[in-house]
Design an enzyme around this catalytic site. Sequence first.
Site, PDB file in Angstrom:
ATOM      1  CG  ASP A 224     -64.708 -21.616   6.398  1.00 20.39           C
ATOM      2  OD1 ASP A 224     -64.610 -20.680   5.913  1.00 20.39           O
ATOM      3  OD2 ASP A 224     -64.311 -21.560   7.839  1.00 20.39           O
TER       4      ASP A 224
ATOM      5  N   GLY B 153     -53.236 -18.826  13.814  1.00 26.07           N
ATOM      6  CA  GLY B 153     -51.936 -18.122  13.771  1.00 26.07           C
ATOM      7  C   GLY B 153     -51.147 -19.098  14.424  1.00 26.07           C
TER       8      GLY B 153
ATOM      9  CG  ASN C 282     -51.503 -24.302   8.509  1.00 23.53           C
ATOM     10  OD1 ASN C 282     -51.554 -25.065   9.820  1.00 23.53           O
ATOM     11  ND2 ASN C 282     -52.426 -23.090   8.510  1.00 23.53           N
ATOM     12  CB  ALA C 283     -52.036 -29.636   7.173  1.00 28.75           C
ATOM     13  CB  ILE C 284     -56.065 -25.830   8.122  1.00 29.38           C
ATOM     14  CG1 ILE C 284     -55.607 -24.725   6.797  1.00 29.38           C
ATOM     15  CG2 ILE C 284     -55.805 -25.616   9.181  1.00 29.38           C
ATOM     16  CD1 ILE C 284     -55.966 -23.243   7.909  1.00 29.38           C
ATOM     17  CG  ASP C 285     -58.187 -23.783   4.772  1.00 31.60           C
ATOM     18  OD1 ASP C 285     -58.931 -24.023   5.761  1.00 31.60           O
ATOM     19  OD2 ASP C 285     -58.264 -22.124   4.665  1.00 31.60           O
TER      20      ASP C 285
ATOM     21  CB  SER D 246     -54.326 -21.116   5.357  1.00 31.23           C
ATOM     22  OG  SER D 246     -53.898 -20.440   5.853  1.00 31.23           O
ATOM     23  CE1 TYR D 247     -52.492 -14.748   6.002  1.00 27.10           C
ATOM     24  CE2 TYR D 247     -53.966 -16.254   6.241  1.00 27.10           C
ATOM     25  CZ  TYR D 247     -53.739 -14.929   6.221  1.00 27.10           C
ATOM     26  OH  TYR D 247     -54.900 -14.183   5.861  1.00 27.10           O
ATOM     27  CD1 TRP D 248     -45.762 -21.870   8.335  1.00 25.32           C
ATOM     28  CD2 TRP D 248     -48.204 -21.189   8.299  1.00 25.32           C
ATOM     29  NE1 TRP D 248     -46.352 -21.596   8.925  1.00 25.32           N
ATOM     30  CE2 TRP D 248     -47.397 -21.012   9.476  1.00 25.32           C
ATOM     31  CE3 TRP D 248     -49.270 -21.310   8.833  1.00 25.32           C
ATOM     32  CZ2 TRP D 248     -47.720 -20.809  11.234  1.00 25.32           C
ATOM     33  CZ3 TRP D 248     -49.617 -20.547   9.755  1.00 25.32           C
ATOM     34  CH2 TRP D 248     -48.660 -19.803  11.021  1.00 25.32           C
TER      35      TRP D 248
ATOM     36  CD  GLU E  49     -57.649 -18.718   4.936  1.00 21.66           C
ATOM     37  OE1 GLU E  49     -57.069 -18.777   5.320  1.00 21.66           O
ATOM     38  OE2 GLU E  49     -58.193 -17.444   5.051  1.00 21.66           O
TER      39      GLU E  49
END
Length: 321
Positions: A41, A117, A152-155, A171-173, A208
């Site tokens: 990443d 996950g 989802n609070a990432i990336d 991401s996903y979600w 994502e």
Amino acid sequence: MRQRLATLLAAATLALLPATAQASTTYPDPQPVTGRRIIHDPTVLRLKSGGYVAYSTGGIIGARTSKDRVHWDDAGNAFAAPPSWWYEYNATGDPWAPDISYRAGRYWLYYAVSSWGTNHSAIGVATSPTGLPGTWTDHGKVLTSGTTDAWNAIDPAVIHADGRLWMSFGSYWTGIRMVELNPMTGKAVQGATVHHLATRPDAPYAVEGPYIVRHGRSYYLFASYDQCCAGVHSTYKIRVGRSTSVTGPYVDSTGTSLLDGGGDLLLEGHGRYVGTGGESIFRDRGRDVLAYHYYDAEDDGTPKLGLNRLSWTRDGWPRVL
């Protein structure tokens, strides 16, 4: 003569095909790099002081530096120790998927903390006067998500557009989202709308790692699709769509919305370069450069740094060189 005529006709036909159709049949290898190539990443920036820095998932936001964008040295970590609040989201204080940018006389580093996950996640921010590891001051949470949220609070990835500051993430979600940031604090505007930019019609909605850049009059959303983090079994690939507004709607070259599973295929695995994704884009001497990781099939699936120039077709679509 017939063979030569067939060759010429084939070449002419290929030249008339859309860039996306040509790109679907062959992909360039990453540009040669040496030194500390193991990375995941990556986010890369050319520093005001000269040279380059790359941050990545792994360690306490792992760091690499380079003088020429070819040879990379291990530069330790962004932080000497994890900020205490990281442990609210995983037991090891493990950060993911950073994003570095320069704005208002400072370098800004966004990153995510979460567990595999779950969408019990948070995005944090730090600033630095130099952008180099060991100089970052953490400022805490930018945005959080919990099990009752649809995102989802990432990336994270930040872009300044039309006088306002925005952060894409997700991401996903249900996929990729966007929220406006306060330019003074670098944190989410209280009560701001969470815009929906991209998803897929099929669970688990495997899209994502967004990154948005402006080219001409359009904004381009790059994202990683399919499975990450499985070594040589990874199926990560990079797709792209565009919009005249930073908040969307984003569509691909066929007009299919990225909210309906659209997205032109920009780069996917080929040969030893498996699972290309986790991408970001940076400017270097007036040109756009794509940074990403791939899993090296000739080195037990070790994740390594990929760098390629981006060019733009006449009709405004990116191509990897």
